[in-house]
Design a protein around this motif. Structure first.
Motif, mmCIF file in Angstrom:
data_model
loop_
_atom_site.group_PDB
_atom_site.id
_atom_site.type_symbol
_atom_site.label_atom_id
_atom_site.label_comp_id
_atom_site.label_asym_id
_atom_site.label_seq_id
_atom_site.Cartn_x
_atom_site.Cartn_y
_atom_site.Cartn_z
ATOM 1 N N TRP A 149 0.844 -1.194 0.000
ATOM 2 C CA TRP A 149 0.000 0.000 0.000
ATOM 3 C C TRP A 149 0.877 1.240 0.000
ATOM 4 O O TRP A 149 1.900 1.286 0.658
ATOM 5 C CB TRP A 149 -0.906 0.028 1.236
ATOM 6 C CG TRP A 149 -2.019 -0.953 1.162
ATOM 7 C CD1 TRP A 149 -2.092 -2.153 1.802
ATOM 8 C CD2 TRP A 149 -3.212 -0.835 0.394
ATOM 9 N NE1 TRP A 149 -3.259 -2.780 1.469
ATOM 10 C CE2 TRP A 149 -3.973 -2.003 0.617
ATOM 11 C CE3 TRP A 149 -3.718 0.140 -0.466
ATOM 12 C CZ2 TRP A 149 -5.198 -2.213 0.016
ATOM 13 C CZ3 TRP A 149 -4.946 -0.077 -1.064
ATOM 14 C CH2 TRP A 149 -5.673 -1.242 -0.825
ATOM 15 N N THR A 150 0.452 2.244 -0.727
ATOM 16 C CA THR A 150 1.140 3.529 -0.714
ATOM 17 C C THR A 150 0.479 4.415 0.335
ATOM 18 O O THR A 150 -0.596 4.087 0.844
ATOM 19 C CB THR A 150 1.064 4.216 -2.092
ATOM 20 O OG1 THR A 150 -0.292 4.530 -2.371
ATOM 21 C CG2 THR A 150 1.636 3.325 -3.181
ATOM 22 N N GLY A 151 1.094 5.539 0.641
ATOM 23 C CA GLY A 151 0.556 6.457 1.641
ATOM 24 C C GLY A 151 -0.744 7.118 1.216
ATOM 25 O O GLY A 151 -1.475 7.633 2.053
ATOM 26 N N ASP A 152 -1.050 7.097 -0.076
ATOM 27 C CA ASP A 152 -2.277 7.738 -0.557
ATOM 28 C C ASP A 152 -3.357 6.717 -0.929
ATOM 29 O O ASP A 152 -4.181 6.957 -1.798
ATOM 30 C CB ASP A 152 -1.971 8.666 -1.738
ATOM 31 C CG ASP A 152 -1.275 7.945 -2.878
ATOM 32 O OD1 ASP A 152 -1.032 6.728 -2.769
ATOM 33 O OD2 ASP A 152 -0.983 8.602 -3.892
ATOM 34 N N PRO A 182 12.794 -5.819 -8.305
ATOM 35 C CA PRO A 182 11.704 -6.191 -7.399
ATOM 36 C C PRO A 182 10.860 -4.976 -7.021
ATOM 37 O O PRO A 182 11.271 -3.830 -7.209
ATOM 38 C CB PRO A 182 12.442 -6.739 -6.174
ATOM 39 C CG PRO A 182 13.756 -6.034 -6.179
ATOM 40 C CD PRO A 182 14.085 -5.774 -7.628
ATOM 41 N N LEU A 183 9.689 -5.226 -6.491
ATOM 42 C CA LEU A 183 8.852 -4.167 -5.943
ATOM 43 C C LEU A 183 9.581 -3.571 -4.745
ATOM 44 O O LEU A 183 10.239 -4.289 -3.992
ATOM 45 C CB LEU A 183 7.516 -4.773 -5.493
ATOM 46 C CG LEU A 183 6.343 -3.842 -5.246
ATOM 47 C CD1 LEU A 183 5.947 -3.114 -6.524
ATOM 48 C CD2 LEU A 183 5.157 -4.620 -4.719
ATOM 49 N N PRO A 184 9.525 -2.248 -4.548
ATOM 50 C CA PRO A 184 10.210 -1.677 -3.372
ATOM 51 C C PRO A 184 9.622 -2.239 -2.079
ATOM 52 O O PRO A 184 8.463 -2.652 -2.037
ATOM 53 C CB PRO A 184 9.929 -0.177 -3.477
ATOM 54 C CG PRO A 184 9.063 0.039 -4.635
ATOM 55 C CD PRO A 184 8.812 -1.252 -5.325
ATOM 56 N N SER A 185 10.426 -2.234 -1.023
ATOM 57 C CA SER A 185 9.912 -2.700 0.264
ATOM 58 C C SER A 185 8.878 -1.725 0.820
ATOM 59 O O SER A 185 7.992 -2.110 1.557
ATOM 60 C CB SER A 185 11.040 -2.917 1.264
ATOM 61 O OG SER A 185 11.784 -1.746 1.453
ATOM 62 N N GLU A 186 9.013 -0.454 0.419
ATOM 63 C CA GLU A 186 8.068 0.584 0.844
ATOM 64 C C GLU A 186 8.070 1.708 -0.171
ATOM 65 O O GLU A 186 9.049 1.910 -0.876
ATOM 66 C CB GLU A 186 8.484 1.173 2.198
ATOM 67 C CG GLU A 186 7.632 0.771 3.343
ATOM 68 C CD GLU A 186 7.935 1.586 4.600
ATOM 69 O OE1 GLU A 186 6.953 1.978 5.237
ATOM 70 O OE2 GLU A 186 9.100 1.813 4.931
ATOM 71 N N ILE A 187 6.972 2.442 -0.221
ATOM 72 C CA ILE A 187 6.888 3.666 -1.012
ATOM 73 C C ILE A 187 6.583 4.788 -0.043
ATOM 74 O O ILE A 187 5.760 4.631 0.864
ATOM 75 C CB ILE A 187 5.785 3.555 -2.095
ATOM 76 C CG1 ILE A 187 6.153 2.458 -3.090
ATOM 77 C CG2 ILE A 187 5.601 4.888 -2.812
ATOM 78 C CD1 ILE A 187 5.104 2.203 -4.151
ATOM 79 N N ASP A 188 7.262 5.921 -0.202
ATOM 80 C CA ASP A 188 7.054 7.033 0.730
ATOM 81 C C ASP A 188 5.592 7.502 0.681
ATOM 82 O O ASP A 188 4.881 7.231 -0.278
ATOM 83 C CB ASP A 188 8.020 8.176 0.449
ATOM 84 C CG ASP A 188 7.669 8.979 -0.782
ATOM 85 O OD1 ASP A 188 7.150 8.411 -1.756
ATOM 86 O OD2 ASP A 188 7.925 10.184 -0.790
ATOM 87 N N PRO A 189 5.129 8.169 1.741
ATOM 88 C CA PRO A 189 3.723 8.591 1.805
ATOM 89 C C PRO A 189 3.273 9.455 0.631
ATOM 90 O O PRO A 189 2.103 9.428 0.257
ATOM 91 C CB PRO A 189 3.638 9.364 3.124
ATOM 92 C CG PRO A 189 4.730 8.807 3.961
ATOM 93 C CD PRO A 189 5.836 8.471 2.995
ATOM 94 N N ALA A 190 4.185 10.190 0.020
ATOM 95 C CA ALA A 190 3.822 11.026 -1.127
ATOM 96 C C ALA A 190 3.705 10.209 -2.412
ATOM 97 O O ALA A 190 3.214 10.713 -3.422
ATOM 98 C CB ALA A 190 4.849 12.138 -1.310
ATOM 99 N N GLY A 191 4.179 8.960 -2.391
ATOM 100 C CA GLY A 191 4.095 8.107 -3.568
ATOM 101 C C GLY A 191 5.126 8.413 -4.630
ATOM 102 O O GLY A 191 4.963 8.038 -5.785
ATOM 103 N N ARG A 192 6.228 9.063 -4.254
ATOM 104 C CA ARG A 192 7.242 9.473 -5.237
ATOM 105 C C ARG A 192 8.538 8.670 -5.169
ATOM 106 O O ARG A 192 9.312 8.686 -6.124
ATOM 107 C CB ARG A 192 7.572 10.948 -5.058
ATOM 108 C CG ARG A 192 6.423 11.873 -5.398
ATOM 109 C CD ARG A 192 6.858 13.325 -5.408
ATOM 110 N NE ARG A 192 7.393 13.747 -4.134
ATOM 111 C CZ ARG A 192 6.730 14.476 -3.239
ATOM 112 N NH1 ARG A 192 5.504 14.855 -3.482
ATOM 113 N NH2 ARG A 192 7.294 14.825 -2.100
#
Length: 146
Positions: free
Chosen positions: A22-25, A76-86
């Motif tokens: 899930w992303t932050g948005d 690979p898919l990132p382990s996390e995406i920052d809350p801004a989705g960038r």
């Protein structure tokens, strides 16, 4: 079905499930496929719209230039995406890397003999917390330093 087949590359391809985060948005990052067909996209659950997460080929080539022979063959898919989705957060080879999802460019955060583990963005996305040699560290993404 044999034990050999269960642990074979063919079985891995046949049973591969998409990875997601899930992303932050409140959008969903999806990673699917292996090898040349691997791709990453963003899904907006409220509309069903899908779009590329990043230019996968450009990001893979940039990663190969940065890491050389130790770069993974597929991204690979990132382990996390920052809350801004960038920005995508990666832990590769025990070091932390950031991927700008818009430009597909990489920033190496760490390059140490010790491995970093348990890497996470802060809730506002301005810091990265991680553990190295049993100590907790913070990296400030704005100041670009620990």
């Amino acid at each position: 079905m044999t034990v050999e087949w269960i642990y074979s590359p063919e079985a891995a391809r046949m049973t591969a499930l998409p990875s997601f985060l899930w992303t932050g948005d409140d959008r969903l990052g999806l990673g699917a496929g292996r090898g040349p067909s691997a791709h990453m996209e963003i899904l907006d659950p409220s509309t069903g719209a899908r779009s590329p997460l990043v230019d996968t080929e450009k990001a893979r080539k940039g990663l190969a230039a940065l890491l050389g022979d130790v770069a993974p063959a597929t991204l690979p898919l990132p382990s996390e995406i920052d809350p801004a989705g960038r920005t995508g957060l990666y832990l590769l080879g025990g070091d932390i890397l950031l991927l700008d999802l818009g430009s597909a460019s990489w920033t190496r955060v760490t390059s140490t003999a010790e491995k970093e583990i348990n890497v996470r963005f802060s809730p506002d996305g301005t810091k990265i917390a991680f553990v190295r040699a049993r100590d907790l560290y913070l990296y400030d993404t704005d100041r670009k330093g620990e």
